[in-house]
Motif scaffolding. Structure first.
Motif, mmCIF file in Angstrom:
data_model
loop_
_atom_site.group_PDB
_atom_site.id
_atom_site.type_symbol
_atom_site.label_atom_id
_atom_site.label_comp_id
_atom_site.label_asym_id
_atom_site.label_seq_id
_atom_site.Cartn_x
_atom_site.Cartn_y
_atom_site.Cartn_z
ATOM 1 N N ASN A 1 1.687 -2.656 -9.276
ATOM 2 C CA ASN A 1 0.198 -2.292 -9.374
ATOM 3 C C ASN A 1 -0.498 -3.152 -10.389
ATOM 4 O OD1 ASN A 1 -1.885 -0.508 -8.528
ATOM 5 N ND2 ASN A 1 -1.897 0.160 -10.624
ATOM 6 N N GLU B 1 0.705 -1.295 -0.021
ATOM 7 C CA GLU B 1 -0.156 0.002 0.038
ATOM 8 C C GLU B 1 0.799 1.120 -0.036
ATOM 9 O OE1 GLU B 1 -3.319 2.232 2.786
ATOM 10 O OE2 GLU B 1 -3.265 -0.010 2.755
ATOM 11 N N THR C 1 -1.258 -6.375 -9.366
ATOM 12 C CA THR C 1 -2.507 -6.533 -8.280
ATOM 13 C C THR C 1 -3.787 -6.345 -9.119
ATOM 14 O OG1 THR C 1 -1.130 -5.663 -6.678
ATOM 15 C CG2 THR C 1 -3.464 -5.525 -6.448
ATOM 16 N N HIS D 1 2.229 1.581 -3.348
ATOM 17 C CA HIS D 1 1.376 2.313 -4.410
ATOM 18 C C HIS D 1 1.181 3.819 -4.207
ATOM 19 C CE1 HIS D 1 -2.434 2.553 -6.689
ATOM 20 N NE2 HIS D 1 -3.023 3.026 -5.636
ATOM 21 N N SER D 2 1.032 4.485 -2.809
ATOM 22 C CA SER D 2 1.090 5.695 -2.446
ATOM 23 C C SER D 2 2.348 6.567 -2.985
ATOM 24 C CB SER D 2 1.103 5.885 -1.065
ATOM 25 O OG SER D 2 -0.277 5.415 -0.492
#
Length: 529
Positions: free
Chosen positions: A470, A423, A473, A426-427
């Motif tokens: 990403n 996470e 996912t 991703h940010s």
């Protein structure tokens, strides 16, 4: 053509008015039969100077055998109204998408006479075109009802067009409203367009009659368009820079709407999403400096539209890139066709949602509102005197603050990079994407091009590597959706093989990530002296 339209001070469409006659026009599309309902609406009658006129127009569009004019975004037509024939040349629109150079002159019949145009002013590809090198390509036949609209700050010719585009035995319908600015404030076109949206579910027209005619004649699809280079200069103020950045993002979005709706080329949806992401990046960094309410409201609307494009983009990447790449690698037992057949219906559903979103009132109101805000520079309203002073600053000062802020944020998010959770990665990827867009916006302000290119190259490599993580996912989620819809053994076998292959890709990408992060971290920002 407007002869005395008010000039803007942002280097926009009116800045070139002294160089060439210009048409300034907004187009709205209507469903069949809808124009009759709108024509005598009280709002229109209230502002109309006259009851209107009705004309029957026939226009023939000409080009070379290799369609050289169309390739340059130029149209050449001869239009007949009664006994009068007028030939017209139009060049591509400027960044506002409303204004374009236009030359008109009477001719004796339905054949063009290029010698009557100021060819040296128009330039290529018309200037050196031989008259015998052109031929008809398509015809339009239109019943046009016009009214002159008198507003407080503008005069507009309102035209209701119903008819057909014709090529041999093929036809396409025309049902549209054209708002042409004859004098006054260009923002009035957006004002009136928004008022018309209150009367009927109209759509902003993204293609001219010429573009639609060529598509019908040649069997072509609407083309996707990449963002143009930033046109900021060191002489620009923050106020001018806001207008330029928002205009550029708006134009990028509008130029890709037709291709996105068509759905045959994945690049249309992709470029429209890029346009909206660039717009949101611009709005975020600008709103921090100039906290005008209109900028914040635009960002929320842009986010909603971008989200509506997300599913279509994901399925496009899945089918045209991910599945195709694995199939090309020759993975034993991988049945790409079975997987495509299972996924294609879902992709088609996603494009049905895209077309519904593009037709929705909310989307069209957003597009017109964005144009209105730029035309009126509405960010000047509802801000304090200190912020007004920011608008007069050189844009380079804003650029350095904005880029430094995003760079610091990326370094902070990337602290302890090797141990970041998915996470957090991703940010970080999203921040790097914003930093890249911002750097591209402000690139012309910094003279050391080689330094900037090195920075952007390392930034892009890091962003791409994080993107693999990403993408895996996202693909896992798509595979779950396919598995829930299909019971075919070949599909489930392909899903299993694909899952393993993509996990391998993720592992390989992760091996290079730390090195790419270190390379980026060690690169000195190009905007610092």
């Amino acid at each position: 053509m407007p002869s005395d339209a008010a000039h803007s001070d942002d280097g926009g469409p009116d800045a070139a008015a002294a160089e060439a006659p210009r048409e300034i026009e907004l187009k709205l599309l209507a469903a069949p039969g809808m124009l009759e309902q709108i024509h005598d609406a009280p709002f229109i009658v209230q502002h109309a100077r006259n009851k209107g006129t009705v004309r029957h127009l026939e226009a023939v569009y000409f080009d070379t055998p290799d369609h050289r004019l169309a390739a340059h975004g130029v149209s050449l037509r001869v239009r007949r109204s009664g006994k009068r024939c007028i030939q017209t040349i139009k060049l591509p629109p400027d960044v506002s998408q409303l204004s374009r150079p236009e030359w008109e002159t009477p001719v004796s019949g339905m054949e063009p006479d290029l010698s009557l145009f100021p060819l040296s002013d128009i330039g290529d590809p018309i200037a050196h075109l031989a008259a015998d090198a052109i031929a008809p390509v398509f015809t339009t036949r239109v019943r046009r009802r016009t009214r002159t609209i008198a507003l407080r700050n503008a005069t507009i010719e309102l035209a209701f067009d119903e008819g057909t585009i014709e090529v041999a035995d093929r036809q396409a319908p025309i049902n549209e409203i054209e708002l042409e600015l004859k004098a006054g404030d260009i923002g009035a076109l957006y004002d009136f367009g928004l008022a018309l949206l209150d009367l009927a579910p109209l759509q902003v027209g993204r293609e001219s009659k010429a573009e639609r005619g060529y598509a019908l004649a040649l069997g072509t699809e609407p083309a996707a368009n990449r963002a143009g280079p930033s046109d900021l200069t060191a002489e620009d103020s923050v106020d001018t820079a806001i207008a330029k950045l928002l205009s550029g993002c708006h134009a990028h979005m509008v130029r890709n709407a037709a291709a996105a709706a068509h759905g045959k080329a994945p690049e249309g949806v992709h470029q429209m999403r890029v346009a909206l992401r660039r717009l949101r990046t611009a709005l975020a960094l600008l709103h921090r400096e100039v906290p005008a309410p209109c900028l914040k409201s635009l960002s929320a609307e842009a986010k909603a539209i971008a989200q509506a494009l997300g599913d279509a983009r994901n399925w496009d990447v899945f089918l045209t890139s991910t599945v195709q790449g694995i199939a090309a690698a020759g993975l034993p037992g991988f049945d790409a066709e079975a997987l495509r057949a299972a996924a294609e219906p879902v992709r088609q559903q996603s494009y049905t949602a895209v077309r519904a979103m593009l037709a929705a009132e909310r989307t069209n109101r957003f597009s017109l509102s964005l144009g209105q805000i730029v035309a009126r520079r509405a960010w000047r309203n509802a801000i304090d005197s200190e912020t007004l002073n920011v608008l007069t600053e050189p844009v380079a000062a804003l650029a350095e603050r904005a880029l430094s802020r995003l760079h610091r944020k990326a370094l902070k998010q990337g602290a302890g990079f090797r141990n970041l959770e998915p996470e957090a990665r991703h940010s970080l990827r999203l921040t790097l994407k914003k930093l890249r867009y911002a750097a591209e916006f402000f690139l012309p302000l910094f003279p050391d091009d080689s330094h900037a290119k090195a920075y952007l190259k390392r930034l892009a490599k890091l962003q791409d590597a994080l993107g693999v993580d990403n993408d895996v996912t996202t693909t896992d989620q798509l595979l779950e959706a396919i598995a829930a819809r299909s019971q075919a053994p070949a599909v489930h076998r392909a899903i299993g093989l694909m899952t393993g292959w993509l996990e391998r890709d993720r592992i390989e990408a992760m091996k290079s990530l730390t090195g790419r992060w270190r390379a980026f971290k060690a690169t000195e920002p190009f905007w610092k002296a």
